[in-house]
Design an enzyme around this catalytic site. Structure first.
Site, PDB file in Angstrom:
ATOM      1  N   GLY A 278      -3.356 -11.042  17.425  1.00  9.99           N
ATOM      2  CA  GLY A 278      -3.315 -10.763  18.856  1.00  9.99           C
ATOM      3  C   GLY A 278      -3.360 -12.024  19.692  1.00  9.99           C
ATOM      4  O   GLY A 278      -2.625 -12.161  20.680  1.00  9.99           O
TER       5      GLY A 278
ATOM      6  N   GLN B 199      -6.093  -3.070  21.639  1.00  7.38           N
ATOM      7  CA  GLN B 199      -7.086  -1.990  21.496  1.00  7.38           C
ATOM      8  C   GLN B 199      -6.458  -0.603  21.636  1.00  7.38           C
ATOM      9  O   GLN B 199      -6.979   0.366  21.081  1.00  7.38           O
ATOM     10  CB  GLN B 199      -8.212  -2.161  22.523  1.00  7.38           C
ATOM     11  CG  GLN B 199      -9.033  -3.428  22.332  1.00  7.38           C
ATOM     12  CD  GLN B 199      -9.979  -3.369  21.133  1.00  7.38           C
ATOM     13  OE1 GLN B 199     -10.308  -2.305  20.621  1.00  7.38           O
ATOM     14  NE2 GLN B 199     -10.412  -4.522  20.658  1.00  7.38           N
TER      15      GLN B 199
ATOM     16  N   SER C 223      -2.099  -6.109  17.110  1.00  8.92           N
ATOM     17  CA  SER C 223      -2.868  -6.797  16.070  1.00  8.92           C
ATOM     18  C   SER C 223      -3.201  -5.803  14.965  1.00  8.92           C
ATOM     19  O   SER C 223      -3.475  -4.636  15.232  1.00  8.92           O
ATOM     20  CB  SER C 223      -4.143  -7.379  16.678  1.00  8.92           C
ATOM     21  OG  SER C 223      -4.897  -8.020  15.672  1.00  8.92           O
TER      22      SER C 223
ATOM     23  N   HIS D 297      -5.768  -5.985  12.525  1.00 11.57           N
ATOM     24  CA  HIS D 297      -7.127  -5.739  12.010  1.00 11.57           C
ATOM     25  C   HIS D 297      -7.963  -4.777  12.845  1.00 11.57           C
ATOM     26  O   HIS D 297      -9.100  -4.484  12.482  1.00 11.57           O
ATOM     27  CB  HIS D 297      -7.871  -7.059  11.766  1.00 11.57           C
ATOM     28  CG  HIS D 297      -8.321  -7.792  12.989  1.00 11.57           C
ATOM     29  ND1 HIS D 297      -9.629  -7.789  13.406  1.00 11.57           N
ATOM     30  CD2 HIS D 297      -7.651  -8.558  13.872  1.00 11.57           C
ATOM     31  CE1 HIS D 297      -9.736  -8.545  14.502  1.00 11.57           C
ATOM     32  NE2 HIS D 297      -8.552  -9.023  14.799  1.00 11.57           N
TER      33      HIS D 297
ATOM     34  N   THR E  56       6.529 -19.568   7.090  1.00 17.51           N
ATOM     35  CA  THR E  56       6.722 -18.562   6.045  1.00 17.51           C
ATOM     36  C   THR E  56       5.895 -17.326   6.367  1.00 17.51           C
ATOM     37  O   THR E  56       4.699 -17.434   6.647  1.00 17.51           O
ATOM     38  CB  THR E  56       6.287 -19.142   4.680  1.00 17.51           C
ATOM     39  OG1 THR E  56       7.084 -20.306   4.440  1.00 17.51           O
ATOM     40  CG2 THR E  56       6.480 -18.146   3.551  1.00 17.51           C
TER      41      THR E  56
ATOM     42  N   CYS F 188     -16.260 -11.485  20.694  1.00 15.85           N
ATOM     43  CA  CYS F 188     -15.878 -12.887  20.832  1.00 15.85           C
ATOM     44  C   CYS F 188     -16.842 -13.621  21.752  1.00 15.85           C
ATOM     45  O   CYS F 188     -17.017 -14.818  21.649  1.00 15.85           O
ATOM     46  CB  CYS F 188     -14.472 -13.000  21.402  1.00 15.85           C
ATOM     47  SG  CYS F 188     -13.397 -11.717  20.818  1.00 15.85           S
TER      48      CYS F 188
HETATM   49  C1  LIG Z   1      -7.769  -6.896  23.796  1.00 15.40           C
HETATM   50  C2  LIG Z   1      -7.710  -7.921  22.714  1.00 15.40           C
HETATM   51  N1  LIG Z   1      -6.743  -8.856  22.741  1.00 15.40           N
HETATM   52  C3  LIG Z   1      -6.632  -9.790  21.788  1.00 15.40           C
HETATM   53  C4  LIG Z   1      -7.517  -9.844  20.743  1.00 15.40           C
HETATM   54  C5  LIG Z   1      -7.350 -10.912  19.714  1.00 15.40           C
HETATM   55  O1  LIG Z   1      -6.694 -10.413  18.582  1.00 15.40           O
HETATM   56  P1  LIG Z   1      -6.783 -11.197  17.175  1.00 15.40           P
HETATM   57  O2  LIG Z   1      -8.197 -11.070  16.719  1.00 15.40           O
HETATM   58  O3  LIG Z   1      -5.808 -10.465  16.294  1.00 15.40           O
HETATM   59  O4  LIG Z   1      -6.365 -12.601  17.453  1.00 15.40           O
HETATM   60  C6  LIG Z   1      -8.550  -8.918  20.668  1.00 15.40           C
HETATM   61  C7  LIG Z   1      -9.554  -8.979  19.567  1.00 15.40           C
HETATM   62  O5  LIG Z   1     -10.747  -8.990  19.798  1.00 15.40           O
HETATM   63  C8  LIG Z   1      -8.649  -7.912  21.672  1.00 15.40           C
HETATM   64  O6  LIG Z   1      -9.622  -7.001  21.651  1.00 15.40           O
END
Ligand SMILES: Cc1ncc(COP(=O)(O)O)c(C=O)c1O
Length: 370
Positions: free
Chosen positions: A70, A166, A186, A188, A224, A311
């Site tokens: 993401g 999300q 994303s 995960h 790659t 984060c």
């Molecule tokens: C809204 C949002 N954007 C971006 C990200 C970042 O994604 P990634 O962990 O795949 O870099 C997150 C992850 O916490 C997210 O919740």
């Protein structure tokens, strides 16, 4: 009992996803750019995943660019099409806000539920602008009025990007119906592996690369391809779409039970909108307590949750999202985010609902804020 209630931070890889990935570490380990059989096998996996992801959002496979996640997709979208001015909201993820900070930007406020102010958004637009507004917020779960935003952008002739990290897998998204130009995904957060993501780029949109090299991914993202990860992301997407209705019924039942029960705790308040929120998101502020203390106490009882976003939870400043919706710093500090997932059970929720009020009461007894 171990209860994982931090699915907004990341999810466990679904066993069906892992099974699909394994051969790409062992027998099908080729480089998708190689002409021989190993390369072609890897390429098949890559293109199947591209189709799975494109199908899930009503896009063409050629409109999907694989990235490392993401964060990279957000950076690529912004740097790729920026022409001199960017418009965003106060409650974006740091992967957006920390990019915009270095550009000529307008940051639009949100209301007490976290909905962006559409009048101010429209007024900020000029001929150089692009806009980026998240589909749904990672902390409070608020779902933004994406259709209204794209209508405004289309009428003004500017590009619109949305971070759907999300929302993806929980809300049906059709990029054509919504007229989205660029969209971040994303893996995960949807029971796929970490370190894989995608950027949807509408056909005809020119995106400047950030990584230059061998010209992979239509020259937009060299390097790659992470085939096992991408294959897992494809399978996770297929499952998310197939199980979305069923998963959401279960998630909403658990979510609403938690909200109803925890709002019975005196001096508690729901953050975000009661209905226009992600099916898996609970965010509640408890007066007179520190969210960090609550999280640590919950952890000792086997419950993993978060305060603010994962984060930013290591920082001591209150969450920028909670302050943007008008919470005082002490209310923001007393917030608890629980994000549910496919593997949670009602049993776990009942256990959590027994423990949380006990800990809140205990912390309030020793609180200096009271
Ligand atoms: C809204 C949002 N954007 C971006 C990200 C970042 O994604 P990634 O962990 O795949 O870099 C997150 C992850 O916490 C997210 O919740």
């Amino acid at each position: 009992m171990k209860v994982y209630l931090d699915n907004g931070a990341t999810t466990r890889v679904d066993p069906r996803v892992l099974k699909e990935m394994l051969p790409y570490f062992t027998t099908k380990f080729g480089n998708a750019s190689s002409l021989h059989q190993f390369g072609q096998e890897a390429k098949e996996g890559l293109e199947k995943a591209r189709k799975q992801i494109a199908n899930s959002i009503g896009a063409k496979p050629s409109e999907i660019i694989f990235t490392s996640g993401g964060t990279e997709s957000d950076n690529l979208a912004i740097h790729g099409v920026y022409k001199g001015h960017i418009i965003t909201s106060t409650i974006e993820h740091p992967a957006i806000l920390n990019v915009c900070k270095h550009l000529n930007h307008s940051i639009i406020p949100v209301n007490e539920y976290g909905f962006i102010n559409l009048e101010k958004f429209e007024k900020a637009i000029n001929s150089q602008s692009m806009a980026t507004v998240m589909f749904a917020n990672n902390e409070i779960g608020t779902i933004e009025p994406i259709k209204r935003l794209t209508e405004i952008c289309t009428s003004k002739g500017i590009l619109f990007h949305t971070d759907a990290v999300q929302a993806f897998g929980k809300i049906p998204i059709d990029v054509k119906k919504l007229n989205i130009d660029l969209m971040t995904l994303s893996s995960h957060k949807i029971y796929g592996p970490k370190g894989v993501g995608a950027l949807y780029v509408k056909e005809g949109t020119s995106v400047k690369p950030m990584l230059r090299g061998g010209g992979h991914e239509k020259n937009i993202r060299s390097g790659t391809e992470n085939i096992p990860g991408i294959v897992g992301f494809g399978k996770a997407t297929e499952l998310a779409v197939k199980d979305m209705k069923k998963d959401n019924v279960k998630l909403i039942k658990m979510r609403d039970k938690i909200i109803k029960n925890l709002l019975e705790v005196p001096n508690s308040m729901l953050n975000g909108h009661p209905r226009d929120r992600l099916s898996n998101n609970v965010n509640i502020s408890f007066d007179f307590i520190e969210g960090e203390a609550l999280i640590l106490h919950l952890d000792t009882r086997g419950i993993s949750a978060s305060t603010g976003s994962a984060c930013s939870s290591k920082k001591l400043e209150p969450s920028h999202v909670l302050t943007a919706i008008g919470l005082r710093p002490e209310q923001a500090h007393g917030s608890l985010r629980m994000t549910l997932g496919r593997f949670n059970t009602m049993n776990e929720i009942d256990y959590t609902l027994k423990i949380v009020p006990q800990i809140v009461e205990k912390l309030r007894k020793i609180s200096p804020f009271r």
